[in-house]
Write a protein that holds these residues in place. Sequence first.
Motif, PDB file in Angstrom:
ATOM      1  N   GLY A  71       0.842  -1.195   0.000  1.00 27.87           N
ATOM      2  CA  GLY A  71       0.000   0.000   0.000  1.00 27.87           C
ATOM      3  C   GLY A  71       0.870   1.234   0.000  1.00 27.87           C
ATOM      4  N   GLY A  72       0.431   2.264  -0.667  1.00 32.74           N
ATOM      5  CA  GLY A  72       1.190   3.506  -0.722  1.00 32.74           C
ATOM      6  C   GLY A  72       1.240   4.206   0.633  1.00 32.74           C
ATOM      7  N   PRO A  73       2.093   5.235   0.734  1.00 33.48           N
ATOM      8  CA  PRO A  73       2.196   5.967   2.002  1.00 33.48           C
ATOM      9  C   PRO A  73       0.860   6.528   2.484  1.00 33.48           C
ATOM     10  CG  PRO A  73       3.980   6.580   0.515  1.00 33.48           C
ATOM     11  CD  PRO A  73       3.037   5.734  -0.285  1.00 33.48           C
ATOM     12  N   ASP A  74      -0.078   6.754   1.553  1.00 28.03           N
ATOM     13  CA  ASP A  74      -1.351   7.369   1.925  1.00 28.03           C
ATOM     14  C   ASP A  74      -2.238   6.482   2.782  1.00 28.03           C
ATOM     15  OD1 ASP A  74      -1.349   6.028  -0.751  1.00 28.03           O
ATOM     16  OD2 ASP A  74      -3.514   6.233  -0.507  1.00 28.03           O
ATOM     17  N   ILE A  75      -1.992   5.161   2.847  1.00 31.80           N
ATOM     18  CA  ILE A  75      -2.870   4.299   3.645  1.00 31.80           C
ATOM     19  C   ILE A  75      -2.494   4.323   5.126  1.00 31.80           C
ATOM     20  CG2 ILE A  75      -3.154   2.809   1.623  1.00 31.80           C
ATOM     21  CD1 ILE A  75      -1.751   0.585   3.243  1.00 31.80           C
ATOM     22  N   ASP A  83     -12.978   4.631   1.061  1.00 37.01           N
ATOM     23  CA  ASP A  83     -13.938   5.348   1.907  1.00 37.01           C
ATOM     24  C   ASP A  83     -15.329   4.733   1.926  1.00 37.01           C
ATOM     25  OD1 ASP A  83     -12.010   7.128   2.671  1.00 37.01           O
ATOM     26  OD2 ASP A  83     -12.556   8.663   1.191  1.00 37.01           O
ATOM     27  N   ASP A  84     -15.754   4.103   0.826  1.00 33.06           N
ATOM     28  CA  ASP A  84     -17.112   3.547   0.804  1.00 33.06           C
ATOM     29  C   ASP A  84     -17.124   2.018   0.937  1.00 33.06           C
ATOM     30  OD1 ASP A  84     -16.215   2.732  -1.667  1.00 33.06           O
ATOM     31  OD2 ASP A  84     -17.727   3.811  -2.837  1.00 33.06           O
ATOM     32  N   PHE A  85     -16.002   1.431   1.333  1.00 31.82           N
ATOM     33  CA  PHE A  85     -15.904  -0.001   1.617  1.00 31.82           C
ATOM     34  C   PHE A  85     -16.187  -0.886   0.408  1.00 31.82           C
ATOM     35  CE2 PHE A  85     -16.867   2.054   5.651  1.00 31.82           C
ATOM     36  CZ  PHE A  85     -15.901   1.511   6.490  1.00 31.82           C
ATOM     37  N   THR A  86     -16.013  -0.358  -0.795  1.00 34.61           N
ATOM     38  CA  THR A  86     -16.280  -1.156  -1.991  1.00 34.61           C
ATOM     39  C   THR A  86     -15.038  -1.881  -2.502  1.00 34.61           C
ATOM     40  OG1 THR A  86     -15.904   0.778  -3.397  1.00 34.61           O
ATOM     41  CG2 THR A  86     -18.185   0.302  -2.710  1.00 34.61           C
ATOM     42  N   ARG A  87     -13.873  -1.452  -2.061  1.00 34.56           N
ATOM     43  CA  ARG A  87     -12.641  -2.145  -2.453  1.00 34.56           C
ATOM     44  C   ARG A  87     -11.576  -1.891  -1.390  1.00 34.56           C
ATOM     45  NH1 ARG A  87      -9.086   1.551  -4.700  1.00 34.56           N
ATOM     46  NH2 ARG A  87      -9.999   3.543  -5.329  1.00 34.56           N
ATOM     47  N   LEU A  88     -10.495  -2.663  -1.482  1.00 35.93           N
ATOM     48  CA  LEU A  88      -9.416  -2.540  -0.515  1.00 35.93           C
ATOM     49  C   LEU A  88      -8.497  -1.382  -0.892  1.00 35.93           C
ATOM     50  CD1 LEU A  88      -8.629  -6.354  -0.211  1.00 35.93           C
ATOM     51  CD2 LEU A  88     -10.035  -4.959   1.317  1.00 35.93           C
ATOM     52  N   ASN A  89      -7.796  -0.848   0.104  1.00 36.21           N
ATOM     53  CA  ASN A  89      -6.937   0.315  -0.142  1.00 36.21           C
ATOM     54  C   ASN A  89      -5.492  -0.073  -0.450  1.00 36.21           C
ATOM     55  OD1 ASN A  89      -5.939  -0.465   2.330  1.00 36.21           O
ATOM     56  ND2 ASN A  89      -6.212   1.527   3.342  1.00 36.21           N
ATOM     57  N   PHE A  90      -5.253  -1.347  -0.718  1.00 33.87           N
ATOM     58  CA  PHE A  90      -3.910  -1.825  -1.037  1.00 33.87           C
ATOM     59  C   PHE A  90      -4.023  -2.850  -2.151  1.00 33.87           C
ATOM     60  CE2 PHE A  90      -5.756  -4.610   2.085  1.00 33.87           C
ATOM     61  CZ  PHE A  90      -5.374  -5.884   1.698  1.00 33.87           C
ATOM     62  N   GLU A  91      -2.903  -3.273  -2.672  1.00 34.83           N
ATOM     63  CA  GLU A  91      -2.904  -4.289  -3.722  1.00 34.83           C
ATOM     64  C   GLU A  91      -2.138  -5.520  -3.254  1.00 34.83           C
ATOM     65  OE1 GLU A  91       0.138  -3.362  -7.005  1.00 34.83           O
ATOM     66  OE2 GLU A  91      -0.412  -1.360  -6.261  1.00 34.83           O
ATOM     67  N   PRO A 114       5.689   3.466   2.440  1.00 30.31           N
ATOM     68  CA  PRO A 114       4.697   2.535   1.899  1.00 30.31           C
ATOM     69  C   PRO A 114       4.639   1.287   2.764  1.00 30.31           C
ATOM     70  CG  PRO A 114       6.692   2.514   0.569  1.00 30.31           C
ATOM     71  CD  PRO A 114       6.853   3.626   1.559  1.00 30.31           C
ATOM     72  N   THR A 115       3.525   0.591   2.714  1.00 30.92           N
ATOM     73  CA  THR A 115       3.325  -0.592   3.549  1.00 30.92           C
ATOM     74  C   THR A 115       3.701  -1.857   2.793  1.00 30.92           C
ATOM     75  OG1 THR A 115       1.575   0.456   4.845  1.00 30.92           O
ATOM     76  CG2 THR A 115       1.583  -1.950   4.779  1.00 30.92           C
ATOM     77  N   TYR A 116       4.552  -2.656   3.399  1.00 31.53           N
ATOM     78  CA  TYR A 116       4.901  -3.991   2.908  1.00 31.53           C
ATOM     79  C   TYR A 116       4.499  -4.991   3.981  1.00 31.53           C
ATOM     80  CZ  TYR A 116       7.915  -1.809  -0.643  1.00 31.53           C
ATOM     81  OH  TYR A 116       8.406  -1.068  -1.696  1.00 31.53           O
ATOM     82  N   TYR A 117       3.776  -6.045   3.566  1.00 29.50           N
ATOM     83  CA  TYR A 117       3.252  -6.965   4.573  1.00 29.50           C
ATOM     84  C   TYR A 117       3.137  -8.371   3.996  1.00 29.50           C
ATOM     85  CZ  TYR A 117       0.272  -8.344   8.556  1.00 29.50           C
ATOM     86  OH  TYR A 117      -0.243  -8.930   9.675  1.00 29.50           O
ATOM     87  N   VAL A 118       3.966  -9.255   4.519  1.00 35.26           N
ATOM     88  CA  VAL A 118       3.867 -10.684   4.209  1.00 35.26           C
ATOM     89  C   VAL A 118       3.101 -11.329   5.355  1.00 35.26           C
ATOM     90  CG1 VAL A 118       5.130 -12.831   3.843  1.00 35.26           C
ATOM     91  CG2 VAL A 118       6.052 -10.681   2.957  1.00 35.26           C
TER      92      VAL A 118
END
Length: 340
Positions: A71-75, A83-91, A114-118
Amino acid sequence: MPDSGTTMRVLDVTDADALPLEDLVAQGQPVVLRGIASGWELVKTGLQSAEAAMAYLRSFDAGVPIQYSYGGPDIGSRPFYNDDFTRLNFEVRRGSLAEVMDGIAAHREDPQPPTYYVASLLVDRALPGFATSNGLPLARYGIDAPPSIWIGNRVVASCHFDAPDNLACSVVGRRQFTLFPPDQIGNLYPGPLDPTPGGQVVSVVDFDRPDFERHPRFRDALSTAQTATLEPGDAIFIPSMWWHHVRSLAPFNVLVNYWWRRSPDFLSSPLPALHHALWTLRDLPEREKSAWASIFEHYVFGPADRAGAHLPEQARDLLGAIDETRARRIRAMLINRLNR
């Protein structure tokens, strides 16, 4: 996060062979196990530096493709929703463990990286040999729990529950845990059942900035919360179905956990039953729902042997104890009915 309920119970267990695991499971309460993994090689290496910890992990890297979240720094380090819960904010990306650690290292000094998460990577598949010097002797308790590893930077895992019991070891970096008992589900405001950030439904409350006007019952949840901060080498026992919010506090963090169920493998996950009940029961008239609640209490949520106790054993069929043969029959019956 606002002040919450109580500090979690702590046991000093520097000898993993002295782990009172059966007692912990029987009590069904969260507990911190101070120092239980302090002898692990990665714990000792990580206390030297994050660079040393990364080099140690690289020495076991089998080079298999892995899946990780980016996820980018913005998350704000919180894999969540738009904002409307229709999709995730990361890839979700595929790559190598080396790529993930390179990305974390490149942004370690960033104030908002940015967020890195395994998440939940099977150790024996991706890091063969690692568990030899970095593991707990759970097999002695009759528990078959392959270890999983979690690697990332300052990631916030939104509050969620897991069906199995969980023993999670903080290996590199510090982690803050906030736990809630299962009956707090309504006060935690669960989000969509699908999609979810990590496979489980999560609370939509922002623990950093809770909006008590939108989520007033969260105050009640906080009064029941138990909190703990784990240092490298500490572990936490999270009982089945307890909600937990987890914050990684260092620029580089590693956790190893063990999930297990005491029920046999032929007992399926209850989650599909929840989905089926949403489809078939939730929107019925209230009178019918009340009647079905009585039926489920009789057949499912009451004592396991009550519904068939008045029948001869040979006539109980599905009302008898579920074994592997009955489990196969039920599965085939359900598939047949759902395919009609």
